[in-house]
Motif scaffolding. Structure first.
Motif, mmCIF file in Angstrom:
data_model
loop_
_atom_site.group_PDB
_atom_site.id
_atom_site.type_symbol
_atom_site.label_atom_id
_atom_site.label_comp_id
_atom_site.label_asym_id
_atom_site.label_seq_id
_atom_site.Cartn_x
_atom_site.Cartn_y
_atom_site.Cartn_z
ATOM 1 N N PHE A 115 -12.615 8.912 7.824
ATOM 2 C CA PHE A 115 -12.969 10.140 8.528
ATOM 3 C C PHE A 115 -14.360 10.607 8.100
ATOM 4 C CE2 PHE A 115 -13.022 14.777 8.906
ATOM 5 C CZ PHE A 115 -12.786 14.902 10.269
ATOM 6 N N LYS A 116 -14.647 10.562 6.808
ATOM 7 C CA LYS A 116 -15.967 10.967 6.306
ATOM 8 C C LYS A 116 -17.056 10.077 6.876
ATOM 9 C CE LYS A 116 -14.302 12.762 1.886
ATOM 10 N NZ LYS A 116 -14.272 12.519 0.426
ATOM 11 N N LEU A 117 -16.811 8.774 6.917
ATOM 12 C CA LEU A 117 -17.797 7.840 7.468
ATOM 13 C C LEU A 117 -18.042 8.097 8.945
ATOM 14 C CD1 LEU A 117 -16.767 4.503 5.736
ATOM 15 C CD2 LEU A 117 -18.875 5.779 5.395
ATOM 16 N N MET A 118 -16.982 8.395 9.684
ATOM 17 C CA MET A 118 -17.127 8.675 11.114
ATOM 18 C C MET A 118 -17.923 9.950 11.332
ATOM 19 S SD MET A 118 -13.336 7.529 12.415
ATOM 20 C CE MET A 118 -13.450 8.428 13.913
ATOM 21 N N GLN A 119 -17.718 10.949 10.505
ATOM 22 C CA GLN A 119 -18.472 12.195 10.630
ATOM 23 C C GLN A 119 -19.953 11.951 10.359
ATOM 24 O OE1 GLN A 119 -16.109 13.683 12.349
ATOM 25 N NE2 GLN A 119 -16.872 15.584 11.526
ATOM 26 N N LYS A 120 -20.268 11.125 9.376
ATOM 27 C CA LYS A 120 -21.665 10.797 9.068
ATOM 28 C C LYS A 120 -22.312 10.060 10.231
ATOM 29 C CE LYS A 120 -21.449 10.502 4.044
ATOM 30 N NZ LYS A 120 -21.564 9.620 2.890
ATOM 31 N N SER A 121 -21.595 9.146 10.848
ATOM 32 C CA SER A 121 -22.171 8.361 11.941
ATOM 33 C C SER A 121 -22.455 9.240 13.151
ATOM 34 C CB SER A 121 -21.269 7.195 12.323
ATOM 35 O OG SER A 121 -20.110 7.655 12.964
ATOM 36 N N LYS A 122 -21.693 10.308 13.343
ATOM 37 C CA LYS A 122 -21.952 11.220 14.456
ATOM 38 C C LYS A 122 -23.298 11.918 14.280
ATOM 39 C CE LYS A 122 -17.233 12.250 15.836
ATOM 40 N NZ LYS A 122 -16.190 13.285 15.915
ATOM 41 N N THR A 123 -23.674 12.196 13.044
ATOM 42 C CA THR A 123 -24.945 12.870 12.806
ATOM 43 C C THR A 123 -26.112 11.905 12.952
ATOM 44 O OG1 THR A 123 -24.817 12.497 10.416
ATOM 45 C CG2 THR A 123 -23.898 14.563 11.259
ATOM 46 N N LEU A 124 -25.842 10.616 12.954
ATOM 47 C CA LEU A 124 -26.891 9.614 13.068
ATOM 48 C C LEU A 124 -26.993 9.041 14.475
ATOM 49 C CD1 LEU A 124 -26.203 7.668 9.744
ATOM 50 C CD2 LEU A 124 -27.899 9.440 10.153
ATOM 51 N N GLN A 125 -26.528 9.793 15.466
ATOM 52 C CA GLN A 125 -26.572 9.301 16.834
ATOM 53 C C GLN A 125 -28.014 9.130 17.292
ATOM 54 O OE1 GLN A 125 -24.296 11.982 19.188
ATOM 55 N NE2 GLN A 125 -22.351 11.121 18.557
ATOM 56 N N GLU A 126 -28.199 8.204 18.197
ATOM 57 C CA GLU A 126 -29.520 7.897 18.727
ATOM 58 C C GLU A 126 -30.083 9.075 19.501
ATOM 59 O OE1 GLU A 126 -32.902 6.143 19.201
ATOM 60 O OE2 GLU A 126 -31.304 5.041 18.222
ATOM 61 N N MET A 175 0.850 -1.166 0.000
ATOM 62 C CA MET A 175 0.000 0.000 0.000
ATOM 63 C C MET A 175 0.901 1.235 0.000
ATOM 64 S SD MET A 175 -2.738 1.349 2.875
ATOM 65 C CE MET A 175 -3.658 -0.129 2.892
ATOM 66 N N THR A 176 0.568 2.145 -0.875
ATOM 67 C CA THR A 176 1.356 3.369 -0.945
ATOM 68 C C THR A 176 0.847 4.399 0.053
ATOM 69 O OG1 THR A 176 -0.052 4.393 -2.598
ATOM 70 C CG2 THR A 176 1.724 2.976 -3.429
ATOM 71 N N ARG A 177 1.634 5.415 0.220
ATOM 72 C CA ARG A 177 1.256 6.485 1.149
ATOM 73 C C ARG A 177 -0.033 7.169 0.689
ATOM 74 N NH1 ARG A 177 5.469 9.555 4.236
ATOM 75 N NH2 ARG A 177 4.168 10.722 5.665
ATOM 76 N N SER A 178 -0.190 7.388 -0.611
ATOM 77 C CA SER A 178 -1.404 8.039 -1.130
ATOM 78 C C SER A 178 -2.627 7.138 -0.934
ATOM 79 C CB SER A 178 -1.241 8.430 -2.596
ATOM 80 O OG SER A 178 -1.055 7.286 -3.394
ATOM 81 N N ASP A 179 -2.468 5.817 -1.051
ATOM 82 C CA ASP A 179 -3.568 4.885 -0.782
ATOM 83 C C ASP A 179 -4.010 4.972 0.678
ATOM 84 O OD1 ASP A 179 -3.526 3.944 -3.397
ATOM 85 O OD2 ASP A 179 -2.292 2.179 -2.897
ATOM 86 N N ALA A 180 -3.028 5.007 1.573
ATOM 87 C CA ALA A 180 -3.331 5.101 3.001
ATOM 88 C C ALA A 180 -4.037 6.416 3.313
ATOM 89 C CB ALA A 180 -2.049 4.980 3.817
ATOM 90 N N LYS A 181 -3.596 7.489 2.692
ATOM 91 C CA LYS A 181 -4.228 8.791 2.920
ATOM 92 C C LYS A 181 -5.669 8.769 2.422
ATOM 93 C CE LYS A 181 -3.751 13.701 1.993
ATOM 94 N NZ LYS A 181 -3.057 14.745 1.265
ATOM 95 N N ILE A 236 -7.669 6.179 2.134
ATOM 96 C CA ILE A 236 -8.451 5.338 3.039
ATOM 97 C C ILE A 236 -8.759 6.097 4.329
ATOM 98 C CG2 ILE A 236 -8.388 3.268 4.475
ATOM 99 C CD1 ILE A 236 -6.813 1.933 2.149
ATOM 100 N N ALA A 237 -7.782 6.784 4.866
ATOM 101 C CA ALA A 237 -7.978 7.556 6.091
ATOM 102 C C ALA A 237 -9.028 8.645 5.888
ATOM 103 C CB ALA A 237 -6.657 8.163 6.550
ATOM 104 N N GLU A 238 -8.998 9.309 4.743
ATOM 105 C CA GLU A 238 -9.991 10.352 4.460
ATOM 106 C C GLU A 238 -11.393 9.767 4.356
ATOM 107 O OE1 GLU A 238 -8.415 12.161 0.931
ATOM 108 O OE2 GLU A 238 -7.021 13.435 2.066
#
Length: 73
Positions: free
Chosen positions: A14-25, A1-7, A9-11
């Motif tokens: 991060f987007k998925l985690m931000q979406k899940s925060k808005t869907l809190q119970e 995995m290259t550095r750009s691939d890791a970046k 994936i990390a981005e």
């Protein structure tokens, strides 16, 4: 995995985690739960054994999702 691939994936993570925060119970108090169920508050308390809830100190809290499932059953 290259550095750009890791970046990339990390981005995406991060987007998925931000979406899940808005869907809190959302938790409702007894007045809101009774209104959602279409019951008077006294009926809500009488049926408390069959309605999903949790206690926070002396107060009852009702998960909006669990109440929707209760209505649909």
């Amino acid at each position: 995995m290259t550095r750009s691939d890791a970046k990339m994936i990390a981005e995406e993570l991060f987007k998925l985690m931000q979406k899940s925060k808005t869907l809190q119970e959302r938790y409702l108090n007894a007045d809101e739960a009774a209104q959602m169920l279409g019951f008077p508050k006294s009926t809500l308390y009488n049926k408390i054994g069959e309605i999903p809830h949790t206690k926070v100190g002396k107060r009852l809290r009702f998960s909006e999702t669990a109440l929707r499932q209760y209505i649909d059953r």
